[in-house]
Scaffold this active site. Structure first.
Site, PDB file in Angstrom:
ATOM      1  CE  LYS A   7      65.963  32.460 -25.822  1.00 19.51           C
ATOM      2  NZ  LYS A   7      66.768  33.689 -26.055  1.00 19.51           N
ATOM      3  N   GLY A  14      58.822  42.394 -13.392  1.00 23.21           N
ATOM      4  CA  GLY A  14      60.071  42.988 -13.870  1.00 23.21           C
ATOM      5  C   GLY A  14      59.849  43.700 -15.190  1.00 23.21           C
TER       6      GLY A  14
END
Lengths: 447, 447
Positions: B209, B12
């Site tokens: 995260k 991608g």
């Protein structure tokens, strides 16, 4: 390997912090050993006078660890931590350590900037590591990111505020309107500047760091002699005030960049340049907000874009953090027989001569406020092949535009060579309409 | 080892950049190989449809490298680069790679936040590496500094602006006075937000995260389920304007910290907490000046003090820079048979429950402007054991102090538990003198 023997050279403000963290039997050395995956054992601390009292260390460490015989100590170690500073005997001790198969951690920027190529080559030849996170910007992780994190990228430029003393002085001039002398005196009172501030204010310290950053960023050996160096003594309170009014700050930057220049034979070549000088920087630039004695390094890379690393650039504890981080890594490397990436080797770009610096400039002139002055000034720039980016003109304080008083004319140029700019300034001073060339400052970032 | 075989999973926006950098015979792969000290060879790219046209890759790479059989491809590699995203088949492919003795690079935050412990354990058991610099804050080197540079330090707290979409939205609300909906619409127009912005604005991306940062900073496995999560939908234009007036900004922060809390058995314990929520942050804080879609991670360490890492948190090229940096390191490790430091292992602190979050709060009240109101309000805080740090009172727009109109009362508390604060807010709403509780926001940094 059951243990990694560590020799500490030097026990000053950083060394004593490292010594305490490595105190045999302490919780901290147990934690560091767990992180390294091998027992870290402090086998000795070399100091000039092994019998002198040592605050912070006495009572924590067995005094039998102290020795005045650094030469013998390095032969008993797997990792040598060099924190004595200066060129000799630090250089000889590191070379001796490598010969005996030991790796080394150093925070010695002067040594790396002078003898980095020799030391890296000696470590490579011996199959050992030389790590130096503490040598630039204290606790801020910048060496490892440049050496490893950006190994898949192409670094174009590094801009660093790497000297806390000069940043403090310039920040005081900016925020309090102080003169250079007053700001230096305040920095000395607060312990941010030495009694003799030469190494800081004349840019020597920053130049050593610029050499190290350029070496790493471009995989090319650069020494302090390759660094164009200008200090901040010539920065006046008026320069700083004028910058402030124009939405800018004056900062002392260490710059390492890929650029084109003219080599000694007169040919245009692509190469590497390192320089240290005061610059005008827009307040919008992330480096502009680095205040007081803080440090920051701004990296421009082809893939990553703009990065900034910010933190404390000096001090015993922060610098010891960087040293201990390296020590944990090297202990791990000893344990598994590996080495970090080579600093030198696969690239070797030409290092451009220091007289071929090209930057943008801001020239501030006091001129007669009458028609035709701008045309005359522009003509001088054109005659020297210096292209103008912007011009700002306004009446001097108290004068009214166009009424024959004096005006201030601020010219920002596109990138120009020092020599061309110097010729330009000389000719501008000769113009009837120019009362004085009030200041000449280099410019970085968007104006 | 003469060469390191690399399998790329996914092609991608990031994968295609990596693919082009690794194109056989290209200058870039020669440079990367030189840095790694071993030839890097791309042996295949796994994609869902191997016959579909691929912009940016077609014409640069031999289409024979494309394959739909990822399972087979990973068995032919020394290093697997996983850029497919999502939990499956990414997890199974990585486990399969480790079983076959391959190391791996991934940028898959969701996978690491869900299955990090399993994946790190599998890599350790196989004696291979799992690197993931791209998983947090794109190109910004933060994983390696936490994992290696700070290995000699004790991290106390990590504060991150790690989601560019929400930072862009909050920045628009701050700088343009836009509403949340208008700012999201603008972010969507400019490609900074997805058509369905849930993962960003509700804090899911930042929470993944936060889990990764907490795991690294404290050497303790933390999953996304351990992260207390609040998004920014409840942040009003009035909140942002009021913050601005008070010299603060509203930011969505990922926070990982050592703290004390109460465990499930009701005992006070030292442990680790991770949380994501909007906060009020003083404009003096270095994170406050992180604008637009930029990311930054602020680290507080015992030795190093405050550090900040700043840069682009997303985008194909920046993220590819992080992936390629890891790839060069892992190729070097394959060549010399070494491994990076373990992510897990020597520490394993309790992870505190998400309902035990303690922060400072700002409570903004609209109150009757008459004597005795502050006393009544203060009494409610006291009754809930919530200590007040500062109070600011002023007449509402149009009203005059003390003349019986309404006033705005802004209370900042010391650290308080969510439950105590909630009780406090409920009781405040009942007070006659309180017209409304206009907003409740957490506070970080100095107020």
């Amino acid at each position: 390997m059951e243990r990694v023997r560590v020799a500490l050279l030097g026990c000053g403000s950083v060394g004593s912090q490292v010594a305490v963290a490595l105190a045999p039997g302490s919780e901290s050395v147990a934690e560091l050993s767990a992180r390294a995956g091998v027992a870290i054992e402090l086998v000795g601390i070399a100091v000039r006078d092994a019998s002198a009292p040592r605050e912070g260390v006495d009572g924590v460490l067995d005094r039998a660890l102290l020795t005045a015989d650094a030469d013998a100590l390095v032969t008993r170690a797997d990792v040598v931590v060099e924190l004595v500073g200066g060129l000799e005997p630090a250089r000889s001790l590191l070379l001796r350590a490598f010969e005996h198969g030991a790796s080394a951690v150093t925070g010695n920027k002067a040594l790396l900037a002078a003898h980095g190529r020799e030391l890296h080559a000696a470590a490579d030849a011996a199959g050992v590591d030389l790590y130096f996170e503490a040598a630039v910007a204290g606790a801020i992780p910048i060496i490892r990111p440049l050496r490893e994190s950006l190994a898949g990228d192409r670094v174009e430029r590094v801009l660093g505020i790497v000297n806390g003393t000069t940043n403090y002085v310039l920040d005081q001039m900016d925020s309090r309107g102080e003169t250079f002398d007053a700001a230096v005196a305040r920095a000395q009172e607060l312990g941010f500047a030495e009694a003799d501030p030469t190494a800081d204010v004349d840019g020597w310290d920053a130049a050593a760091k610029a050499a190290i950053l350029a070496t790493l960023a471009f995989h090319t050996p650069v020494t302090i002699d390759d660094v164009h160096r200008e200090g901040i003594r010539s920065v006046s309170a008026e320069d700083v005030a004028a910058a402030r009014e124009a939405g800018a700050v004056v900062k002392l930057l260490a710059v390492a960049e890929r650029t084109t220049g003219v080599d000694d034979a007169g040919n245009e070549v692509e190469g590497v340049q390192a320089r240290v000088h005061p610059v005008l920087l827009s307040r919008e630039h992330p480096l502009a907000s680095v205040r007081g004695a803080y440090n920051a390094v701004f990296v421009e890379a082809a893939g990553a874009g703009d990065l900034m690393f910010y933190g404390q650039g000096a001090g015993g504890r922060p610098t010891a953090s960087a040293v201990l981080g390296d020590l944990v890594t090297l202990a791990r490397h000893r344990q598994d027989g590996s080495q970090g990436p080579r600093v030198l080797g696969h690239a070797d770009l030409p290092v451009l001569p220091t007289d071929a610096v090209r930057t943008r400039y801001q020239v501030r002139l006091v001129v007669a406020d009458r028609p035709g002055v701008l045309a005359a000034v522009a003509q001088v720039f054109a005659a020297h092949g210096v292209s103008i980016e912007t011009v700002r003109q306004r009446p001097s304080a108290g004068a009214v535009a166009g009424e024959g008083g004096s005006a201030s004319l601020v010219v920002v140029t596109h990138t120009a060579a020092d020599a061309a700019l110097a010729g330009c300034v000389a000719d501008l001073s000769e113009l009837d309409a120019v009362a004085s060339v009030a200041s000449v400052l280099r410019v970085e970032g968007d104006s």
